[in-house]
Design a protein around this motif. Structure first.
Motif, PDB file in Angstrom:
ATOM      1  N   UNK A   1      31.087  45.296  -2.833  1.00 25.67           N
ATOM      2  CA  UNK A   1      30.388  45.709  -4.017  1.00 25.67           C
ATOM      3  C   UNK A   1      28.972  46.193  -3.664  1.00 25.67           C
ATOM      4  N   UNK A   2      28.411  47.083  -4.526  1.00 30.62           N
ATOM      5  CA  UNK A   2      27.315  47.659  -4.358  1.00 30.62           C
ATOM      6  C   UNK A   2      26.276  46.814  -4.436  1.00 30.62           C
ATOM      7  N   UNK A   3      24.997  47.108  -3.927  1.00 27.04           N
ATOM      8  CA  UNK A   3      23.816  46.344  -3.890  1.00 27.04           C
ATOM      9  C   UNK A   3      23.197  47.084  -5.068  1.00 27.04           C
ATOM     10  N   UNK A   4      22.526  46.102  -6.225  1.00 25.82           N
ATOM     11  CA  UNK A   4      22.012  46.576  -7.131  1.00 25.82           C
ATOM     12  C   UNK A   4      20.458  46.046  -6.969  1.00 25.82           C
ATOM     13  N   UNK A   5      19.663  47.263  -6.702  1.00 29.88           N
ATOM     14  CA  UNK A   5      18.108  46.712  -6.371  1.00 29.88           C
ATOM     15  C   UNK A   5      17.337  47.125  -7.387  1.00 29.88           C
ATOM     16  N   UNK A   6      16.526  46.368  -8.140  1.00 31.09           N
ATOM     17  CA  UNK A   6      15.588  46.667  -9.181  1.00 31.09           C
ATOM     18  C   UNK A   6      14.421  47.249  -8.500  1.00 31.09           C
ATOM     19  N   UNK A   7      13.533  48.249  -9.084  1.00 34.05           N
ATOM     20  CA  UNK A   7      13.623  48.603 -10.427  1.00 34.05           C
ATOM     21  C   UNK A   7      14.619  49.951 -10.638  1.00 34.05           C
ATOM     22  N   UNK A   8      14.916  50.500  -9.651  1.00 34.25           N
ATOM     23  CA  UNK A   8      15.932  51.872  -9.908  1.00 34.25           C
ATOM     24  C   UNK A   8      17.339  51.167 -10.178  1.00 34.25           C
ATOM     25  N   UNK A   9      17.756  49.990  -9.322  1.00 36.11           N
ATOM     26  CA  UNK A   9      19.092  49.696  -9.756  1.00 36.11           C
ATOM     27  C   UNK A   9      18.956  48.587 -11.120  1.00 36.11           C
ATOM     28  N   UNK A  10      19.933  48.531 -11.689  1.00 39.28           N
ATOM     29  CA  UNK A  10      20.079  48.051 -13.096  1.00 39.28           C
ATOM     30  C   UNK A  10      21.492  47.183 -13.151  1.00 39.28           C
ATOM     31  N   UNK A  11      21.502  46.017 -13.340  1.00 44.21           N
ATOM     32  CA  UNK A  11      22.878  45.186 -13.242  1.00 44.21           C
ATOM     33  C   UNK A  11      23.661  45.469 -14.729  1.00 44.21           C
ATOM     34  N   UNK A  12      22.706  45.809 -15.779  1.00 45.44           N
ATOM     35  CA  UNK A  12      23.302  46.028 -16.927  1.00 45.44           C
ATOM     36  C   UNK A  12      24.251  47.295 -17.214  1.00 45.44           C
ATOM     37  N   UNK A  13      23.290  48.323 -16.575  1.00 47.65           N
ATOM     38  CA  UNK A  13      24.073  49.675 -16.543  1.00 47.65           C
ATOM     39  C   UNK A  13      25.338  49.809 -15.566  1.00 47.65           C
ATOM     40  N   UNK A  14      25.055  49.071 -14.317  1.00 42.74           N
ATOM     41  CA  UNK A  14      26.247  48.823 -13.526  1.00 42.74           C
ATOM     42  C   UNK A  14      27.516  48.339 -13.874  1.00 42.74           C
ATOM     43  N   UNK A  15      27.355  47.334 -14.802  1.00 44.20           N
ATOM     44  CA  UNK A  15      28.365  46.667 -15.623  1.00 44.20           C
ATOM     45  C   UNK A  15      29.154  47.568 -16.499  1.00 44.20           C
ATOM     46  N   UNK A  16      28.015  48.457 -17.161  1.00 41.03           N
ATOM     47  CA  UNK A  16      28.600  49.327 -18.543  1.00 41.03           C
ATOM     48  C   UNK A  16      29.277  50.328 -17.645  1.00 41.03           C
ATOM     49  N   UNK A  17      28.730  51.001 -16.562  1.00 42.50           N
ATOM     50  CA  UNK A  17      29.635  51.839 -15.757  1.00 42.50           C
ATOM     51  C   UNK A  17      30.847  51.579 -15.163  1.00 42.50           C
ATOM     52  N   UNK A  18      30.960  50.279 -14.859  1.00 40.62           N
ATOM     53  CA  UNK A  18      32.261  49.933 -14.527  1.00 40.62           C
ATOM     54  C   UNK A  18      33.231  49.753 -15.551  1.00 40.62           C
ATOM     55  N   UNK A  19      32.612  49.305 -16.675  1.00 44.77           N
ATOM     56  CA  UNK A  19      33.707  49.229 -17.784  1.00 44.77           C
ATOM     57  C   UNK A  19      33.851  50.734 -18.391  1.00 44.77           C
ATOM     58  N   UNK A  20      33.173  51.768 -18.145  1.00 43.32           N
ATOM     59  CA  UNK A  20      33.250  52.977 -18.530  1.00 43.32           C
ATOM     60  C   UNK A  20      34.518  53.583 -17.735  1.00 43.32           C
ATOM     61  N   UNK A  21      34.402  53.223 -16.169  1.00 37.92           N
ATOM     62  CA  UNK A  21      35.590  53.796 -15.177  1.00 37.92           C
ATOM     63  C   UNK A  21      36.804  53.100 -15.611  1.00 37.92           C
ATOM     64  N   UNK A  22      36.784  51.710 -15.910  1.00 40.40           N
ATOM     65  CA  UNK A  22      38.038  51.040 -16.329  1.00 40.40           C
ATOM     66  C   UNK A  22      38.766  51.898 -17.433  1.00 40.40           C
ATOM     67  N   UNK A  23      38.120  52.497 -18.468  1.00 41.09           N
ATOM     68  CA  UNK A  23      38.562  52.991 -19.582  1.00 41.09           C
ATOM     69  C   UNK A  23      39.476  54.426 -19.072  1.00 41.09           C
ATOM     70  N   UNK A  24      39.016  54.985 -17.756  1.00 42.90           N
ATOM     71  CA  UNK A  24      39.599  56.064 -17.232  1.00 42.90           C
ATOM     72  C   UNK A  24      41.082  55.808 -16.612  1.00 42.90           C
ATOM     73  N   UNK A  25      41.826  56.862 -16.415  1.00 43.72           N
ATOM     74  CA  UNK A  25      43.075  56.669 -15.683  1.00 43.72           C
ATOM     75  C   UNK A  25      43.270  57.602 -14.424  1.00 43.72           C
ATOM     76  N   UNK A  26      42.021  57.614 -13.563  1.00 45.65           N
ATOM     77  CA  UNK A  26      42.114  58.065 -12.376  1.00 45.65           C
ATOM     78  C   UNK A  26      43.082  57.545 -11.299  1.00 45.65           C
ATOM     79  N   UNK A  27      43.879  58.554 -10.472  1.00 41.91           N
ATOM     80  CA  UNK A  27      44.941  57.969  -9.806  1.00 41.91           C
ATOM     81  C   UNK A  27      44.494  57.182  -8.505  1.00 41.91           C
TER      82      UNK A  27
END
Length: 285
Positions: free
Chosen positions: A170-196
Motif C-alpha cells: 500500500x502507498x505511504x500517505x505522508x502529511x501535509x501533502x499526503x491526505x488519507x481522506x483523499x486517498x480513500x476517496x480516490x480508491x472509491x473512485x477507481x473501484x467505480x471503474x471497470x479497468x481491465x
C-alpha cells in the motif's frame, strides 16, 4: 521482479512496454517502472530517476520514434527527474501532474519531491494526450500526493496507477501533502471503474484490480479501527501508537509507517473522532 531485470524492456501488451529503473529500495521495491506507450509514436509514463543508464535504455526503446508526451503521475524523485534529460533528447513536452511546493516544519520531509519539476502542461481530470492508436486520459487520484494522477488507456482497458495502487504494497500517505481522506476517496473512485488491468509504478501488473482496491480499502479501514481501539484504552503519542500497530516491521520502514498513522489521525481529527493534546492523541468517542 528478478525476472524483469533493469535495462531490459519487457513488452506487456502490443501498446505497452515496461522498463525497470535501477533504483531498488525498501520504498521502491524492485525499482520504478517506466511505461512506454504506443507504436509509431509514443508516450513515456514516469521516466523515473535521472539515471544516465536508465535514460539511455529508454532512448533505445524509443528508437527515434516521435515522443508525443512525457507523462508524469506525480513528482516524487523516483518518478519525474528523468523527464528533463529525456525531454532534451526527444523534444517532447512534459505533461501531467501539477507542480507542488511542500511546506512543512518537519526537517527533510520535502526530500522525496523533485523540486525542479516544471511541466509544460498540467493535465486536469478528463484531459488527455494522444497518438496513433492510443490515448492517455488523466484521472485525478490525490492522496499519496496532492497532485497524483492515474492514466487510462481506453484502447486496451489498461490503467497506469502510479503510486496510488501498487502491485506490492500500500502507498505511504505522508502529511501535509499526503491526505488519507483523499486517498480513500480516490480508491472509491477507481473501484467505480471497470479497468481491465493496472500497470503500477512499482510491483507487478494487477490483473484483478477491483479485488485489490477493495482489499486496500478494507486494510485502511482496519488500520483506522486499530487506532480508535488503542486510543479508547489510553491516550498515546504517535511513536508508541506506531510501535503497537506495526509489530515486527522492518526498522527502515518505521518512519513511513509513522507518516501513514499520522495521516489516519489527521483524517480522524477532521471527522472529530480523535483530538490532539500536546504530544498525545485521544479518542473523542
Amino acid at each position: 521482479m528478478a525476472e524483469h531485470p533493469t535495462g531490459i524492456p519487457i513488452q506487456l501488451e502490443p501498446l505497452v512496454t515496461r522498463v525497470l529503473a535501477p533504483n531498488p529500495s525498501p520504498y521502491t521495491y524492485g525499482g520504478t517502472q517506466t511505461h512506454v506507450v504506443g507504436g509509431s509514436d509514443l508516450a513515456v509514463i514516469d521516466p523515473g530517476p535521472d539515471d544516465p543508464a536508465h535514460v539511455e535504455t529508454l532512448l533505445r526503446v524509443i528508437a527515434g520514434r516521435p515522443v508525443r508526451a512525457i507523462v508524469i503521475t506525480h513528482h516524487h524523485r523516483d518518478h519525474s527527474p528523468a523527464s528533463r534529460p529525456l525531454a532534451a533528447a526527444t523534444g517532447a513536452p512534459v505533461v501531467g501532474a501539477a507542480p507542488v511546493h511542500v511546506a512543512s516544519e518537519t526537517p527533510g520531509l520535502d526530500a522525496a519531491f523533485d523540486a525542479a519539476y516544471a511541466p509544460d502542461r498540467v493535465l486536469a481530470e478528463g484531459e488527455s494526450v494522444a497518438g496513433d492508436g492510443w490515448t492517455l486520459s488523466a484521472i485525478a487520484t490525490p492522496g499519496h500526493t496532492s497532485n497524483h494522477l492515474a492514466f487510462a488507456l481506453p484502447e486496451t482497458g489498461a490503467l497506469f496507477s502510479g503510486d496510488h495502487v501498487m502491485g506490492w504494497a500500500t502507498s505511504v500517505i505522508s502529511p501535509p501533502d499526503g491526505d488519507m481522506g483523499q486517498y480513500m476517496a480516490s480508491l472509491d473512485k477507481l473501484l467505480g471503474r471497470d479497468d481491465r488491468i493496472y500497470y503500477p509504478g512499482h510491483g507487478e501488473a494487477v490483473d484483478q484490480p477491483q479485488r485489490l482496491v477493495r482489499g486496500m480499502l478494507g486494510h485502511r479501514k482496519q488500520r483506522e479501527g486499530q487506532i480508535l481501539r488503542l486510543l479508547r484504552e489510553t491516550p498515546l503519542a504517535l511513536e508508541e501508537m506506531t510501535r503497537r500497530m506495526y509489530v515486527g516491521l522492518d526498522p527502515r520502514l518505521i518512519p513511513a509507517a509513522q507518516r501513514s498513522v499520522l495521516a489516519h489521525l489527521y483524517d480522524l481529527n477532521k471527522r472529530q473522532r480523535v483530538s490532539e493534546e500536546g504530544d498525545l492523541w485521544r479518542s473523542s468517542e
